[in-house]
Motif scaffolding. Sequence first.
Motif, mmCIF file in Angstrom:
data_model
loop_
_atom_site.group_PDB
_atom_site.id
_atom_site.type_symbol
_atom_site.label_atom_id
_atom_site.label_comp_id
_atom_site.label_asym_id
_atom_site.label_seq_id
_atom_site.Cartn_x
_atom_site.Cartn_y
_atom_site.Cartn_z
ATOM 1 N N GLY A 6 -16.638 0.871 -22.522
ATOM 2 C CA GLY A 6 -17.781 1.519 -23.181
ATOM 3 C C GLY A 6 -19.104 0.930 -22.720
ATOM 4 N N ALA A 7 -19.137 0.506 -21.441
ATOM 5 C CA ALA A 7 -20.265 -0.289 -20.946
ATOM 6 C C ALA A 7 -21.498 0.543 -20.597
ATOM 7 C CB ALA A 7 -19.826 -1.098 -19.719
ATOM 8 N N SER A 8 -21.379 1.867 -20.662
ATOM 9 C CA SER A 8 -22.526 2.678 -20.246
ATOM 10 C C SER A 8 -23.519 2.910 -21.374
ATOM 11 C CB SER A 8 -22.037 4.033 -19.720
ATOM 12 O OG SER A 8 -21.386 4.735 -20.758
ATOM 13 N N SER A 9 -23.187 2.487 -22.592
ATOM 14 C CA SER A 9 -24.018 2.880 -23.737
ATOM 15 C C SER A 9 -23.835 1.901 -24.888
ATOM 16 C CB SER A 9 -23.579 4.294 -24.175
ATOM 17 O OG SER A 9 -24.103 4.650 -25.426
ATOM 18 N N GLY A 10 -24.792 1.908 -25.795
ATOM 19 C CA GLY A 10 -24.638 1.238 -27.083
ATOM 20 C C GLY A 10 -24.234 -0.228 -26.993
ATOM 21 N N ILE A 11 -23.250 -0.605 -27.803
ATOM 22 C CA ILE A 11 -22.845 -2.013 -27.926
ATOM 23 C C ILE A 11 -22.231 -2.509 -26.617
ATOM 24 C CG2 ILE A 11 -21.344 -3.614 -29.168
ATOM 25 C CD1 ILE A 11 -21.643 -1.758 -31.642
ATOM 26 N N GLY A 12 -21.400 -1.695 -25.969
ATOM 27 C CA GLY A 12 -20.763 -2.127 -24.728
ATOM 28 C C GLY A 12 -21.784 -2.437 -23.645
ATOM 29 N N ARG A 13 -22.789 -1.596 -23.531
ATOM 30 C CA ARG A 13 -23.828 -1.853 -22.529
ATOM 31 C C ARG A 13 -24.568 -3.158 -22.865
ATOM 32 N NH1 ARG A 13 -28.864 -1.795 -21.125
ATOM 33 N NH2 ARG A 13 -29.387 -1.132 -19.003
ATOM 34 N N ALA A 14 -24.868 -3.329 -24.149
ATOM 35 C CA ALA A 14 -25.609 -4.532 -24.565
ATOM 36 C C ALA A 14 -24.788 -5.798 -24.314
ATOM 37 C CB ALA A 14 -25.980 -4.414 -26.042
ATOM 38 N N VAL A 15 -23.477 -5.742 -24.551
ATOM 39 C CA VAL A 15 -22.619 -6.913 -24.282
ATOM 40 C C VAL A 15 -22.607 -7.201 -22.779
ATOM 41 C CG1 VAL A 15 -20.272 -7.824 -24.383
ATOM 42 C CG2 VAL A 15 -21.169 -6.507 -26.306
ATOM 43 N N THR A 16 -22.493 -6.157 -21.980
ATOM 44 C CA THR A 16 -22.469 -6.329 -20.520
ATOM 45 C C THR A 16 -23.746 -7.035 -20.051
ATOM 46 O OG1 THR A 16 -21.150 -4.334 -20.276
ATOM 47 C CG2 THR A 16 -22.317 -5.081 -18.319
ATOM 48 N N ALA A 34 -24.664 7.994 -15.514
ATOM 49 C CA ALA A 34 -25.852 7.304 -14.992
ATOM 50 C C ALA A 34 -25.988 5.930 -15.626
ATOM 51 C CB ALA A 34 -27.091 8.156 -15.268
ATOM 52 N N GLY A 35 -25.660 5.838 -16.911
ATOM 53 C CA GLY A 35 -25.773 4.561 -17.620
ATOM 54 C C GLY A 35 -24.907 3.481 -17.011
ATOM 55 N N LEU A 36 -23.750 3.857 -16.494
ATOM 56 C CA LEU A 36 -22.850 2.875 -15.875
ATOM 57 C C LEU A 36 -23.357 2.482 -14.495
ATOM 58 C CD1 LEU A 36 -20.142 1.363 -16.113
ATOM 59 C CD2 LEU A 36 -19.025 3.372 -15.148
ATOM 60 N N ARG A 37 -23.821 3.476 -13.738
ATOM 61 C CA ARG A 37 -24.229 3.210 -12.351
ATOM 62 C C ARG A 37 -25.427 2.282 -12.254
ATOM 63 N NH1 ARG A 37 -22.754 8.663 -11.615
ATOM 64 N NH2 ARG A 37 -24.886 9.349 -11.931
ATOM 65 N N GLU A 38 -26.322 2.313 -13.246
ATOM 66 C CA GLU A 38 -27.525 1.478 -13.112
ATOM 67 C C GLU A 38 -27.247 -0.009 -13.381
ATOM 68 O OE1 GLU A 38 -29.503 -0.010 -15.792
ATOM 69 O OE2 GLU A 38 -28.249 0.753 -17.406
ATOM 70 N N LEU A 39 -26.086 -0.339 -13.960
ATOM 71 C CA LEU A 39 -25.826 -1.750 -14.301
ATOM 72 C C LEU A 39 -25.717 -2.650 -13.067
ATOM 73 C CD1 LEU A 39 -23.418 -1.258 -17.326
ATOM 74 C CD2 LEU A 39 -25.558 -2.557 -17.371
ATOM 75 N N PRO A 40 -24.868 -2.322 -12.059
ATOM 76 C CA PRO A 40 -24.794 -3.206 -10.886
ATOM 77 C C PRO A 40 -26.108 -3.270 -10.123
ATOM 78 C CG PRO A 40 -22.990 -1.627 -10.909
ATOM 79 C CD PRO A 40 -23.933 -1.203 -11.972
ATOM 80 N N ALA A 48 -19.107 -1.996 -11.533
ATOM 81 C CA ALA A 48 -18.884 -0.807 -12.368
ATOM 82 C C ALA A 48 -17.574 -0.133 -11.973
ATOM 83 C CB ALA A 48 -20.041 0.172 -12.194
ATOM 84 N N LEU A 49 -16.839 0.291 -12.979
ATOM 85 C CA LEU A 49 -15.591 1.022 -12.739
ATOM 86 C C LEU A 49 -15.601 2.272 -13.605
ATOM 87 C CD1 LEU A 49 -12.661 1.199 -11.577
ATOM 88 C CD2 LEU A 49 -11.930 0.004 -13.650
ATOM 89 N N ALA A 50 -15.516 3.435 -12.945
ATOM 90 C CA ALA A 50 -15.439 4.688 -13.693
ATOM 91 C C ALA A 50 -13.993 4.956 -14.054
ATOM 92 C CB ALA A 50 -15.998 5.832 -12.852
ATOM 93 N N ALA A 51 -13.701 5.023 -15.343
ATOM 94 C CA ALA A 51 -12.323 5.273 -15.801
ATOM 95 C C ALA A 51 -12.390 6.032 -17.118
ATOM 96 C CB ALA A 51 -11.580 3.954 -15.996
#
Length: 234
Positions: A6-16, A34-40, A48-51
Amino acid sequence: MFVVTGASSGIGRAVTVALAERDQSVLAVARDSAGLRELPANYPRVTALAADFLSDVGVSQVVEACASYPTVAGIVHAAGTLIEPQAFGSIDSDVLLDEMRVHVMAPIDLNQRLQTQLGRIVFLDSYSSNDLRVGWAAYSIVKAAAQMAARSAAEELVNVKVIRAFPGAVRTPLVDAVLKSPHDSPTRRTFRALQAEGKLSPPDEIGEWIAYLLLDTSDEELSARPTWQYGESF
Ligand SMILES: NC(=O)c1ccc[n+]([C@@H]2O[C@H](COP(=O)([O-])OP(=O)(O)OC[C@H]3O[C@@H](n4cnc5c(N)ncnc54)[C@H](OP(=O)(O)O)[C@@H]3O)[C@@H](O)[C@H]2O)c1
């Protein structure tokens, strides 16, 4: 290395972000967005892993990505669906099954398949697991099942520390969906009152708290407490 779903948004993104800012390597998992791709791009230690956890393939992709690591320091289960606030009589069982796949079955599968590598598991628990959210019953049903899975893991995965973390109400798209729901309900009124009182936490505060639980607490402290509440322990 940590895994955050859940790393693209909300709590998961904030933890990442909080883990990356503390120089930790993170495998950030969500569907392709897009939220996942901007992290790296912003945090070089994030991969980032899309799954998609609606299929077993998505879970296997995470397990395969972890295979080259002898250990995984922790996994944070923050993937969640925007469970629609609606009355009990309107719950669609096919939709509920998909929600169970993301909130309950994918974490169970990941915990099972990674257990020999894993150090810590964070489960984002919810007061909605214990108290029925009238008008948002599907959320309570799903989170109650997820909580019991986490409690089972805590008892039975003897070499892994399970952290059941209650963040309280956090201003994420999931909570926004309740605030903006067209259906009046006791749950919508409760969340609107929390918003009016300034009691919805920003996700970055919760991200820092989860990073603290993963990095700054000893195994002895974790063993001594079955649950952690934001505000009490940080
Ligand atoms: N917000 C709160 O107040 C609160 C309080 C207590 C507990 N929690 C729990 O904390 C967790 C995270 O909630 P949140 O509020 O941060 O939610 P959120 O902002 O809606 O984030 C949900 C995440 O899950 C991912 N996701 C959704 N469907 C997926 C699928 N099929 N496969 C893989 N990933 C999927 C989403 O990314 P993609 O769409 O890119 O896949 C997104 O990154 C949930 O379990 C929630 O129940 C939240």
